[in-house]
Design a protein around this motif. Sequence first.
Motif, short mmCIF file in Angstrom:
data_model
loop_
_atom_site.label_atom_id
_atom_site.label_comp_id
_atom_site.label_asym_id
_atom_site.label_seq_id
_atom_site.Cartn_x
_atom_site.Cartn_y
_atom_site.Cartn_z
N THR A 1 -83.46 -56.23 92.94
CA THR A 1 -83.33 -57.55 92.33
C THR A 1 -82.10 -58.25 92.87
N VAL A 2 -82.24 -59.52 93.20
CA VAL A 2 -81.08 -60.31 93.63
C VAL A 2 -80.47 -60.96 92.39
N LEU A 3 -79.24 -60.60 92.08
CA LEU A 3 -78.56 -61.16 90.92
C LEU A 3 -77.60 -62.26 91.38
N PRO A 4 -77.72 -63.45 90.82
CA PRO A 4 -76.88 -64.57 91.25
C PRO A 4 -75.49 -64.52 90.63
N ALA A 5 -74.63 -65.41 91.07
CA ALA A 5 -73.30 -65.56 90.47
C ALA A 5 -73.45 -65.82 88.98
N GLY A 6 -72.61 -65.18 88.19
CA GLY A 6 -72.69 -65.31 86.75
C GLY A 6 -73.36 -64.13 86.08
N SER A 7 -73.83 -63.16 86.89
CA SER A 7 -74.54 -62.00 86.34
C SER A 7 -73.56 -60.88 85.97
N VAL A 8 -73.93 -60.15 84.92
CA VAL A 8 -73.17 -58.98 84.46
C VAL A 8 -74.09 -57.77 84.52
N VAL A 9 -73.57 -56.66 85.06
CA VAL A 9 -74.33 -55.41 85.13
C VAL A 9 -73.52 -54.32 84.44
N LEU A 10 -74.19 -53.56 83.57
CA LEU A 10 -73.54 -52.45 82.86
C LEU A 10 -74.16 -51.13 83.32
N TYR A 11 -73.31 -50.20 83.74
CA TYR A 11 -73.75 -48.85 84.06
C TYR A 11 -73.12 -47.89 83.06
N ARG A 12 -73.96 -47.05 82.45
CA ARG A 12 -73.47 -46.02 81.55
C ARG A 12 -73.21 -44.73 82.33
N PRO A 13 -72.50 -43.77 81.72
CA PRO A 13 -72.21 -42.51 82.43
C PRO A 13 -73.48 -41.81 82.91
N MET A 14 -73.44 -41.30 84.12
CA MET A 14 -74.51 -40.54 84.76
C MET A 14 -75.74 -41.38 85.07
N GLU A 15 -75.63 -42.68 84.93
CA GLU A 15 -76.75 -43.56 85.27
C GLU A 15 -76.70 -43.87 86.77
N PRO A 16 -77.81 -43.65 87.50
CA PRO A 16 -77.81 -43.90 88.94
C PRO A 16 -77.37 -45.33 89.27
N GLN A 17 -76.56 -45.43 90.32
CA GLN A 17 -76.06 -46.74 90.75
C GLN A 17 -76.45 -46.97 92.21
N GLN A 18 -77.15 -48.04 92.44
CA GLN A 18 -77.53 -48.38 93.81
C GLN A 18 -77.51 -49.90 93.95
N TYR A 19 -76.61 -50.39 94.81
CA TYR A 19 -76.52 -51.84 94.99
C TYR A 19 -75.87 -52.15 96.33
N SER A 20 -76.06 -53.41 96.77
CA SER A 20 -75.53 -53.86 98.06
C SER A 20 -74.99 -55.27 97.92
N TYR A 21 -73.96 -55.56 98.73
CA TYR A 21 -73.44 -56.92 98.85
C TYR A 21 -73.49 -57.32 100.32
N TYR A 22 -73.90 -58.53 100.58
CA TYR A 22 -74.02 -59.01 101.96
C TYR A 22 -73.03 -60.15 102.21
N ALA A 23 -72.33 -60.07 103.32
CA ALA A 23 -71.29 -61.05 103.64
C ALA A 23 -71.85 -62.47 103.68
N LYS A 24 -73.11 -62.62 104.09
CA LYS A 24 -73.70 -63.96 104.18
C LYS A 24 -73.77 -64.65 102.81
N ASP A 25 -73.78 -63.84 101.72
CA ASP A 25 -73.81 -64.40 100.36
C ASP A 25 -72.42 -64.79 99.86
N LYS A 26 -71.38 -64.35 100.59
CA LYS A 26 -69.98 -64.59 100.21
C LYS A 26 -69.69 -64.17 98.76
N PRO A 27 -70.01 -62.93 98.43
CA PRO A 27 -69.81 -62.50 97.04
C PRO A 27 -68.35 -62.28 96.66
N GLU A 28 -68.02 -62.61 95.43
CA GLU A 28 -66.73 -62.30 94.82
C GLU A 28 -67.04 -61.49 93.57
N ILE A 29 -66.67 -60.22 93.60
CA ILE A 29 -67.11 -59.27 92.59
C ILE A 29 -65.92 -58.72 91.81
#
Length: 291
Positions: free
Chosen positions: A69-97
């Motif tokens: 899923t592509v999450l736009p600016a303004g999105s919040v993601v919560l990971y709990r302990p032992m929950e798998p984490q898989q994500y990517s950031y691309y320079a073309k999107d100019k993300p500030e995280i």
Amino acid sequence: MINISGHLRERRNVFGFCDESVELMVNCCGKQLFVKQDYSLNREKGRLDYQIIYIYKGAGHFFLNQNWTVLPAGSVVLYRPMEPQQYSYYAKDKPEIYWIHFTGSQCETVLNSYSIDNCYIGESRSVRLLFQYIITELQLKKLHYETIVLSDFSILLSTIHRALEQTMRPYENDFTIDRLICELNSKYMQNWSVSSMADFCKLSSSYFSHTFKERTGVSPMRFLNSLRIEKAKDFLMTNAMPVATAAQLAGFDDPLYFSRVFKKLTGVAPNEFYHSASDTNTPSWFQENED
């Protein structure tokens, strides 16, 4: 990639830290900028602690619920302990995280109390600043920094919850209503009417009244009268003055109308309130000295 972070401990652990001996503890907090280089992370077994990620600018690509899923600016993601984490950031999107890791026996209770989960809150400058305050405190580690970090973290969660509520129940003129409320709190003694309040907000009277009640839960005049009565109560409790004077200072030109409103909102007449407050607030040793 620019990675700016602050950590509670000098020793680092890629899998995080779990500490159930405390109710709540911030392990680390950081900011990431992706200008030229892409970034991908895959933690199949997650981490030992909790993590909140906030996308302030750009976008993030997250594998959630078995889908990318592509999450736009303004999105919040919560990971709990032992929950798998898989994500990517691309320079073309100019993300500030922004991200923060935390642990403790009361994490779930705290998260539930602020309704924190995967959500969209918009691009909040206040949220970004709170992340930056926490990062700085963890970097400098000055006197009482741990207390300040926890305090800022609580404010951060509160601010996220507030922003979420505003996105779920948006008020088109929320800012103008906020300005009016501040104005009424400082100029409550002026001759306000629904019409003058609506003019201040640059709205029609009918639309203003509806929007104000949606925002505050009460009508504009009820709000103003309640505010004025609270001011009058302060005058009566802290100053030896006639009821008519307290009424005038609070913004009521007619003492009789003031008395009716006062009794309607408090259940007692102004004179009764004054004498009751005087008896309650006067120390026994002072009463004995007066005799």
